[in-house]
Design a protein around this motif. Structure first.
Motif, PDB file in Angstrom:
ATOM      1  N   LEU A   1      99.567  -3.056  76.342  1.00 42.14           N
ATOM      2  CA  LEU A   1      99.093  -1.670  76.397  1.00 42.14           C
ATOM      3  C   LEU A   1      99.226  -1.096  74.998  1.00 42.14           C
ATOM      4  CD1 LEU A   1      98.275   0.831  78.066  1.00 42.14           C
ATOM      5  CD2 LEU A   1     100.686   1.343  78.193  1.00 42.14           C
ATOM      6  N   THR A   2      98.124  -1.081  74.279  1.00 39.35           N
ATOM      7  CA  THR A   2      98.202  -0.659  72.886  1.00 39.35           C
ATOM      8  C   THR A   2      97.629   0.733  72.727  1.00 39.35           C
ATOM      9  OG1 THR A   2      96.058  -1.579  72.420  1.00 39.35           O
ATOM     10  CG2 THR A   2      97.937  -3.013  72.100  1.00 39.35           C
ATOM     11  N   SER A   3      97.895   1.287  71.598  1.00 44.66           N
ATOM     12  CA  SER A   3      97.383   2.636  71.351  1.00 44.66           C
ATOM     13  C   SER A   3      95.858   2.624  71.253  1.00 44.66           C
ATOM     14  CB  SER A   3      97.982   3.199  70.074  1.00 44.66           C
ATOM     15  OG  SER A   3      97.810   2.291  69.032  1.00 44.66           O
TER      16      SER A   3
ATOM     17  N   PRO B   1      82.559  -1.123  73.735  1.00 40.91           N
ATOM     18  CA  PRO B   1      83.453  -2.239  73.485  1.00 40.91           C
ATOM     19  C   PRO B   1      83.894  -2.887  74.798  1.00 40.91           C
ATOM     20  CG  PRO B   1      84.118  -0.355  72.209  1.00 40.91           C
ATOM     21  CD  PRO B   1      83.036   0.104  73.117  1.00 40.91           C
ATOM     22  N   TYR B   2      84.351  -4.128  74.704  1.00 43.64           N
ATOM     23  CA  TYR B   2      84.628  -4.928  75.889  1.00 43.64           C
ATOM     24  C   TYR B   2      85.644  -4.269  76.810  1.00 43.64           C
ATOM     25  CZ  TYR B   2      85.544  -9.224  78.494  1.00 43.64           C
ATOM     26  OH  TYR B   2      85.680 -10.166  79.468  1.00 43.64           O
ATOM     27  N   TYR B   3      86.765  -3.879  76.263  1.00 47.41           N
ATOM     28  CA  TYR B   3      87.795  -3.296  77.122  1.00 47.41           C
ATOM     29  C   TYR B   3      87.383  -1.926  77.626  1.00 47.41           C
ATOM     30  CZ  TYR B   3      90.862  -7.057  75.703  1.00 47.41           C
ATOM     31  OH  TYR B   3      91.390  -8.285  75.496  1.00 47.41           O
TER      32      TYR B   3
ATOM     33  N   VAL C   1      89.959  -6.652  67.461  1.00 43.76           N
ATOM     34  CA  VAL C   1      90.155  -5.201  67.574  1.00 43.76           C
ATOM     35  C   VAL C   1      88.808  -4.513  67.566  1.00 43.76           C
ATOM     36  CG1 VAL C   1      90.977  -3.159  66.365  1.00 43.76           C
ATOM     37  CG2 VAL C   1      92.456  -5.113  66.611  1.00 43.76           C
TER      38      VAL C   1
ATOM     39  N   VAL D   1      78.435   4.218  69.964  1.00 45.96           N
ATOM     40  CA  VAL D   1      79.688   4.850  70.370  1.00 45.96           C
ATOM     41  C   VAL D   1      80.792   4.793  69.323  1.00 45.96           C
ATOM     42  CG1 VAL D   1      79.301   4.527  72.798  1.00 45.96           C
ATOM     43  CG2 VAL D   1      80.389   2.729  71.490  1.00 45.96           C
TER      44      VAL D   1
ATOM     45  N   SER E   1      80.627  16.044  72.495  1.00 46.13           N
ATOM     46  CA  SER E   1      81.866  16.793  72.619  1.00 46.13           C
ATOM     47  C   SER E   1      81.655  18.298  72.557  1.00 46.13           C
ATOM     48  CB  SER E   1      82.862  16.346  71.562  1.00 46.13           C
ATOM     49  OG  SER E   1      82.223  16.050  70.375  1.00 46.13           O
TER      50      SER E   1
ATOM     51  N   GLN F   1      90.745   4.441  73.709  1.00 42.06           N
ATOM     52  CA  GLN F   1      89.456   4.211  74.364  1.00 42.06           C
ATOM     53  C   GLN F   1      89.245   5.175  75.519  1.00 42.06           C
ATOM     54  OE1 GLN F   1      86.735   2.379  73.629  1.00 42.06           O
ATOM     55  NE2 GLN F   1      87.948   2.385  71.765  1.00 42.06           N
TER      56      GLN F   1
ATOM     57  N   GLN G   1      82.460   6.242  66.917  1.00 39.53           N
ATOM     58  CA  GLN G   1      82.415   7.549  66.287  1.00 39.53           C
ATOM     59  C   GLN G   1      83.029   7.667  64.897  1.00 39.53           C
ATOM     60  OE1 GLN G   1      83.650   9.578  69.740  1.00 39.53           O
ATOM     61  NE2 GLN G   1      81.645  10.424  70.090  1.00 39.53           N
TER      62      GLN G   1
ATOM     63  N   LEU H   1      85.739  -5.823  68.397  1.00 42.85           N
ATOM     64  CA  LEU H   1      84.858  -6.115  69.527  1.00 42.85           C
ATOM     65  C   LEU H   1      85.417  -5.594  70.840  1.00 42.85           C
ATOM     66  CD1 LEU H   1      83.749  -9.721  68.681  1.00 42.85           C
ATOM     67  CD2 LEU H   1      82.375  -7.672  68.618  1.00 42.85           C
ATOM     68  N   PHE H   2      86.730  -5.677  70.973  1.00 42.14           N
ATOM     69  CA  PHE H   2      87.289  -5.338  72.273  1.00 42.14           C
ATOM     70  C   PHE H   2      87.672  -3.869  72.380  1.00 42.14           C
ATOM     71  CE2 PHE H   2      88.435  -9.966  72.437  1.00 42.14           C
ATOM     72  CZ  PHE H   2      87.493 -10.253  73.399  1.00 42.14           C
ATOM     73  N   TYR H   3      88.012  -3.270  71.253  1.00 44.40           N
ATOM     74  CA  TYR H   3      88.534  -1.916  71.382  1.00 44.40           C
ATOM     75  C   TYR H   3      87.602  -0.838  70.883  1.00 44.40           C
ATOM     76  CZ  TYR H   3      93.019  -3.921  72.554  1.00 44.40           C
ATOM     77  OH  TYR H   3      94.012  -4.604  73.167  1.00 44.40           O
ATOM     78  N   ASP H   4      87.231  -0.878  69.617  1.00 51.26           N
ATOM     79  CA  ASP H   4      86.678   0.386  69.129  1.00 51.26           C
ATOM     80  C   ASP H   4      85.289   0.331  68.512  1.00 51.26           C
ATOM     81  OD1 ASP H   4      87.466  -0.964  66.954  1.00 51.26           O
ATOM     82  OD2 ASP H   4      88.840   0.542  66.198  1.00 51.26           O
ATOM     83  N   PHE H   5      84.759  -0.825  68.166  1.00 51.33           N
ATOM     84  CA  PHE H   5      83.429  -0.881  67.568  1.00 51.33           C
ATOM     85  C   PHE H   5      83.331  -0.079  66.279  1.00 51.33           C
ATOM     86  CE2 PHE H   5      80.207  -2.001  71.101  1.00 51.33           C
ATOM     87  CZ  PHE H   5      80.586  -3.300  70.965  1.00 51.33           C
TER      88      PHE H   5
ATOM     89  N   ILE I   1      98.707  -2.461  62.967  1.00 52.04           N
ATOM     90  CA  ILE I   1      97.306  -2.186  63.260  1.00 52.04           C
ATOM     91  C   ILE I   1      97.095  -1.895  64.741  1.00 52.04           C
ATOM     92  CG2 ILE I   1      95.019  -3.235  63.328  1.00 52.04           C
ATOM     93  CD1 ILE I   1      95.718  -4.582  60.726  1.00 52.04           C
ATOM     94  N   VAL I   2      97.745  -2.685  65.566  1.00 50.79           N
ATOM     95  CA  VAL I   2      97.607  -2.461  66.998  1.00 50.79           C
ATOM     96  C   VAL I   2      98.919  -1.877  67.495  1.00 50.79           C
ATOM     97  CG1 VAL I   2      96.905  -3.492  69.150  1.00 50.79           C
ATOM     98  CG2 VAL I   2      96.222  -4.539  67.017  1.00 50.79           C
ATOM     99  N   GLY I   3      99.012  -0.591  67.505  1.00 48.53           N
ATOM    100  CA  GLY I   3     100.247   0.038  67.931  1.00 48.53           C
ATOM    101  C   GLY I   3     100.415  -0.049  69.431  1.00 48.53           C
ATOM    102  N   SER I   4     101.627  -0.238  69.902  1.00 49.72           N
ATOM    103  CA  SER I   4     101.824  -0.234  71.346  1.00 49.72           C
ATOM    104  C   SER I   4     102.941   0.742  71.682  1.00 49.72           C
ATOM    105  CB  SER I   4     102.151  -1.632  71.857  1.00 49.72           C
ATOM    106  OG  SER I   4     103.417  -1.999  71.449  1.00 49.72           O
ATOM    107  N   PRO I   5     102.573   1.869  72.256  1.00 46.87           N
ATOM    108  CA  PRO I   5     103.552   2.931  72.472  1.00 46.87           C
ATOM    109  C   PRO I   5     104.697   2.521  73.380  1.00 46.87           C
ATOM    110  CG  PRO I   5     101.447   3.429  73.508  1.00 46.87           C
ATOM    111  CD  PRO I   5     101.236   2.239  72.661  1.00 46.87           C
ATOM    112  N   ARG I   6     104.365   1.829  74.473  1.00 48.74           N
ATOM    113  CA  ARG I   6     105.442   1.484  75.408  1.00 48.74           C
ATOM    114  C   ARG I   6     106.368   0.443  74.814  1.00 48.74           C
ATOM    115  NH1 ARG I   6     102.566   1.940  81.355  1.00 48.74           N
ATOM    116  NH2 ARG I   6     102.152   4.156  81.130  1.00 48.74           N
TER     117      ARG I   6
ATOM    118  N   GLU J   1      85.325  11.634  75.821  1.00 51.57           N
ATOM    119  CA  GLU J   1      84.471  12.276  74.823  1.00 51.57           C
ATOM    120  C   GLU J   1      82.993  12.021  75.106  1.00 51.57           C
ATOM    121  OE1 GLU J   1      85.244  13.088  70.326  1.00 51.57           O
ATOM    122  OE2 GLU J   1      86.128  13.877  72.117  1.00 51.57           O
TER     123      GLU J   1
END
Lengths: 463, 664
Positions: A405-407, A328-330, B304, B100, B215, A412, B102, B306-310, B609-614, A418
């Protein structure tokens, strides 16, 4: 006797030794033997043939399988007892008790042999296990001999106290002529393998079955492969693969089977390329029955073909390795950031990643110091450890857009860990976790290329 | 409060006599279900989600079937060839390069297991890295699954299995070693008299699947491979590795003496973005889908991905969440259903629900257009309103049909244009079109201009593709009027949308196609003159004559080009297309009652959907009440502390104080 020598070529000395040690059933066996030699030098094969020939009671124990000693003890006991019963044996003294019971039951002084294959694993077990087995004779009233088979020499085994030195037997590597003889022994099976997979005319078949052809091939083959590889099994496998290619022009009637120089010119480049695939064991045979034509099937097939071609390249170069899977991009930027964090000294971060970092005054001292460091570039020194905070800071510095800064982003990092692109702990703890980037420059530059990012610009070494 | 010992323990446990029993555990769940199932919106949601889920399952099977068939065939082949493989200790293995993403792999491997169980062998084991912390666990798990996976299947499939074998091998997990597997296998297959079964059935492969190769601890895997390799002569074992990155990962983690024990065949699975496109295009971006995402929400989902998780599973779950959020607790959303159910649902709505609909924002522009009497009727007469409502909803469905059709057409026309200013895939176009009126944007105009330069062959091809797209959408009916009779000048778009719209477009496209195909002669003449001009140019192109060349070129630009017949038709065609798109690609938010079908509440969903802990910590610190939702009334109490830890304590005290009297 002669049979054994004929079956196991080039191991006459070792076989004779073994037979001398074990041969006479009325004499007591030696307490223990230590058989060493590299992989695929016929240690296990010789032992099994000799033991079978002598018809001794024997048990083979593969030590790699015995992840707990209990399994080993039970394997020994079940191997020695004639009837199939479930034995329970948790410790050494139980084993010896059981062995003694066995000894009491049998009348004659029957020879028993215990063979421990891959005995190097015994070193990782409890200290006393191997010592005990070395002097097992003394503990029980049996005519027992323990044989340890390993690729290490005896000096690599370290005992604190009281190990009884075993009789050592060394199996040397085969040399070229011996390898030739041994592989040549299987000529029939090679030809059968060839004829099974191709449909061939009768007269060509006869030609293929001529031993001279195979001998010629083997000569050519060993001249290329003997240097990098002495492993008989691997050599046999490679020979099998390449013999098919060697015979292809003969089957197609392009080259006569007695035209040796032409055949050599045909096979030489093939052998060289397959040298690169040594030990990799990639199976290229196509599955003959394609799934019945669906709409997807048609679109998939040309793709599949492509894969076959790229596979070899993919194995050989890191660049295609990097491009062969999509991140993925990021995640790509995170990986780049991790690389930069690993290979840049932390005190240079300000200069590298901030827009207004102030003027850098070049003092003579600094220039000199840098020249000294330059001799060993950071990129060649291996990755340094970095913290999560630093990774994220660099990530935000090299990423042009502003994102929160998201979860998902943090997840990722765990994914990259992993995938074994970053080394570190999987749990993300904002305060303490440390990472290390474990991929090379080639890889990262290939990844950076896909997102249009110039890594060199941000590497301290190249400024 | 006597039982509380100390605050420092942090947990206050009050035994309240609550007993965990199965009965009481089930009850509240039932209640929830019952309570929900009474609601109209829940019914609709459930029905719609089931519809989508079924579609997904179908698509899933379709995409994976080719790959799975290949693997299964390979396993079968090995199974047959195993007898005359002369090399010792080589384990045949398949490597599946999964990509990737998973979370998606789980489904893929489950499908693979089912397929292998059906076609090849009942003995399949799947070992995850969590189950294999040591070699011991690894072997025990694998053997246990291989032995017992069979029974589960057998019991359901046929009853007449030898019961003694079953009872004999009900073994404990810690007895599972490869030796036990061997003896089990031998009693199962070797000792049976061979006349009972055919030779090919006699030996069945044992398949061990390792889905997440990366893993695993390398050493454990190495040991495992070595153990298996010493048994492979006696047991037909096949390994299947799922590798997320690339084959080299396999070779990197195995030293030579291990990797030489494997025979690796590599399989590639679909890249996940291809699969995502398929999912979106075939399931969510069609007029048959009952629920639609607005452009912004849709963009969030794809970003989400494309940029984060596929992860396709991830995007489906997010869309499901959007759907839940859309439907939850709102009866008017039950109108977001299949077209043939609209009337029924409209009649089921209560007066309150109708009132709620009247408050929708998109109702206002609609109202303003009406005359006074209808306005009053709309507010006073519920039945009249119901009638109008269902009529408008039908209109909305018509609009959706046209909208998606136009997007598909646009994608066909735009796909091969240079530069791709609008985007290649349908999802990109959808995001653009549903956010704004795309026909007013610069990229759209550019691509239409580029379309105006397309060659004849290319244009014919694209029109044919477009026709395919339409025919896919609506069933082909024999054409009543031959399209050639239609005069070009008669081509005007009628006002109606929906199925009729598609039909007229089809007829018009056919007309254009024929005309363009016939226009070929004239253009060839024209290109001849073009060629002449080029020849002239070449003659001139001698060094020294640069000035002349320049003059010539200047002249060439001034000369009015005479349009060929093809060009004329082409420009007319492009004009026509523009007209179609201008009509069909109105963004959804211009439509009346779009809120009912289109989900647009991005901001609330984004948080989930996009959680942000901080960010969450920041909100919690600055405004603790935000997360302590119970106590909106507490904050008004006097003396409520603003510091988070204190306020937490305060709330705990308050709540327990509130509960004490009720408990007693």
């Amino acid at each position: 006797m002669e049979e054994i020598y004929n079956k196991l070529l080039c191991r006459e000395d070792q076989l004779k030794n073994l037979l001398d040690f074990l041969g006479d059933s009325d004499e007591p066996l030696p307490a223990s033997l230590f058989v060493s030699g590299s992989m695929a030098t016929g240690k296990t094969l010789c032992l099994t043939t000799v033991l079978q020939y002598l018809n001794y009671k024997h048990v083979f124990i593969d030590c790699i399988e015995c992840y707990s000693p209990k399994i080993m003890y039970e394997a020994i006991l079940t191997g020695l007892s004639d009837d199939q019963v479930d034995v329970k044996c948790d410790s050494l003294w139980e084993l010896i008790n059981n062995l003694n019971k066995l000894g009491n039951n049998q009348n004659s002084y029957e020879p028993i042999v215990l063979v421990f294959d891959r005995a190097e694993r015994l070193r990782n077990m409890d200290q006393n296990i191997m010592s005990t087995f070395l002097r097992l004779r003394e503990f029980c009233n049996l005519n027992v001999c323990t044989i340890f088979v390993t690729h290490l020499i005896y000096d690599n085994f370290y005992f604190k106290v009281g190990a009884r030195e075993p009789i050592k037997l060394y199996f040397p590597n085969y040399n070229k002529e011996e390898l030739f003889k041994i592989i040549f022994l299987h000529q029939k099976s090679f030809v059968r393998h060839l004829t099974n997979n191709h449909n061939i005319d009768c007269d060509i078949k006869e030609e293929l079955e001529r031993p001279e052809l195979f001998a010629n091939f083997l000569n050519a083959f060993l001249s290329v492969f003997y240097r990098p590889c002495r492993d008989l099994i691997e050599l046999q496998h490679m020979a099998r693969v390449n013999f098919v290619k060697y015979c292809e022009p003969i089957i197609k009637n392009e080259i006569k089977s007695n035209d040796l120089s032409k055949l050599w010119r045909h096979i030489a480049p093939i052998l060289k390329t397959s040298l690169e695939l040594l030990y990799l064991r990639i199976n290229n045979t196509k599955v003959p029955t394609q799934s019945p034509g669906k709409e997807n099937g048609d679109t998939m097939q040309p793709q599949c073909y492509n894969f076959e071609n790229t596979l070899k390249e993919e194995l050989l170069s890191t660049k295609t390795f990097a491009q062969s899977f999509e991140l993925p991009y990021y995640a790509k930027f995170l990986l780049i950031a991790a690389y930069l964090a690993s290979y840049n000294p932390p005190k240079e971060d300000k200069r590298l990643f901030m827009k207004n970092h102030g003027k850098q005054r070049k003092k003579l001292q600094q220039v000199k110091a840098k020249a000294k460091i330059n001799e060993k570039l950071n990129t060649q020194l291996g990755p340094k450890v970095f913290t999560l905070d630093r990774l994220l800071a660099i990530f935000y510095a090299i990423l042009e857009e502003r994102i929160g800064l998201t979860s998902n982003l943090l997840a990722q990092i765990a994914t990259l860990v992993e995938l074994k692109l970053i080394a570190g702990s999987k749990e993300i703890d904002l305060d303490s976790s440390k990472y290390k980037c474990i991929i090379g420059y080639d890889f990262i530059s290939a990844v950076a290329q896909t997102v249009g990012f110039n890594v060199r610009k941000y590497l301290y070494d190249f400024i | 409060m006597e039982s509380t010992i100390s605050v420092s323990k942090g947990v206050f446990l009050f035994p309240n006599g609550f007993k965990k029993t199965k009965h009481s555990k089930k009850k509240p769940k039932c209640n929830l279900n019952e309570r929900l199932s009474k609601d109209l919106w829940y019914e609709t949601f459930k029905c719609n989600w089931e519809l989508i889920e079924n579609q997904l399952k179908g698509l899933h099977e379709q995409t994976y079937s080719v790959l799975l068939n290949d693997i299964v065939n390979y396993v079968k082949l090995i199974n047959q060839e195993h007898e005359y493989d002369t090399l010792e200790g080589i384990i045949p293995s398949a490597t599946l390069l999964t990509g990737v993403n998973q979370p998606d792999h789980v489904n893929q491997f489950l499908a693979l297991i089912n397929k292998i169980r059906e076609d090849v062998t009942p003995h399949v084991a799947m070992i995850n890295s969590q189950d294999a912390q040591t070699v011991k666990h690894f072997v025990e798990n694998a053997v246990w699954q291989l032995i017992h996976g069979q029974d589960v299947l057998d019991n359901s499939a046929d009853e007449n299995i030898d019961n003694d074998i079953l009872t004999q091998f009900r073994i404990k997990k810690n007895q599972c070693t490869v030796k036990t597997l061997l003896s089990w296998y031998q009693t199962k297959y070797m000792k049976q008299p061979p006349k009972k079964q055919k030779c090919s059935v006699l030996k069945k492969a044992l398949v061990i699947i390792i889905p997440d190769f990366e893993s695993f601890n390398c050493n454990i895997l190495q040991d495992f491979v070595m153990i298996i390799s010493s048994y492979v002569r006696l047991l037909p074992i096949v390994l299947i590795f799922g590798v997320a990155t690339s084959v080299s990962a396999l070779h990197k983690s195995f030293p030579y003496h291990v990797s030489s024990k494997l025979l690796i065949k590599v399989f590639h699975s679909h890249p996940s973005h291809v699969y995502m496109n398929q999912v979106l295009e075939n399931i969510f971006l069609t007029h048959t889908s009952p629920f639609h995402l607005s452009g912004k929400a849709f963009e969030l989902m794809t970003d989400v991905f494309l940029f984060y998780d596929f992860s396709v599973t991830g995007i489906i779950q997010s869309i499901k969440y959007c759907m839940i959020d859309h439907y939850y607790g709102d009866n008017i959303k039950s109108l977001c259903c299949r077209r043939d159910e609209i009337e029924e649902t409209v009649n089921n709505l209560t007066v309150d629900d109708l009132e709620n609909i009247r408050h929708l924002l998109s109702f206002r522009p609609f109202l303003e257009v009406q005359d006074c009497e209808t306005k009053i009727a709309l507010f006073k007469d519920n039945n009249f309103f119901r009638e109008i409502l269902s009529k408008e909803l039908h209109k909305l469905h018509d609009y959706i049909h046209t909208f998606y059709l136009c997007i598909r057409l646009l994608s066909v026309f735009v796909k091969d244009l240079p530069k791709n200013t609008l985007g290649k895939t349908i999802r990109e176009l959808y995001t653009k079109c549903s956010m704004e009126c795309v026909t007013n944007t610069q990229p759209y105009r550019e691509s239409m201009q580029l379309l105006n330069f397309q060659s004849q062959l290319k244009l014919i091809e694209t029109i044919k593709n477009a026709l395919k797209e339409i025919n896919f959408d609506i069933p082909v009916t024999p054409l009543r009027s031959t399209p050639s009779k239609n005069n070009l000048h008669n081509i005007t778009l009628k006002n109606d949308l929906g199925l009729d719209f598609a039909k007229t477009i089809r007829i018009h496209l056919l007309t254009f196609l024929r005309q363009i195909e016939n226009a070929c002669n004239d253009t060839s003449v024209f290109t001849n003159t073009d060629m002449d001009a080029e020849n002239d140019l070449e003659n001139i192109n001698v060094p020294g004559n640069r000035y002349k060349l320049k003059e010539k070129l200047l002249k060439a630009t001034r000369v009015e080009r005479i349009q060929s017949e093809y060009e004329m038709i082409r420009s007319r065609f492009v004009c026509y297309l523009e007209e179609v798109f201008a009509k069909g690609l109105q963004p959804p938010h211009t439509q009346t009652f779009h809120e009912i079908i289109f989900f647009s509440d991005v901001s609330s969903v984004k948080k989930q959907i996009v959680g942000s802990p901080r960010g969450a910590i920041h909100t919690a610190l600055s405004n603790p009440i935000h997360y302590l939702q119970v106590c909106s009334n507490i904050s008004n109490l006097p003396g409520f502390p603003s510091s988070p830890s204190f306020s937490l304590l305060y709330v705990c005290m308050y709540v327990s104080a509130c509960k004490q009297p009720t408990a007693k």
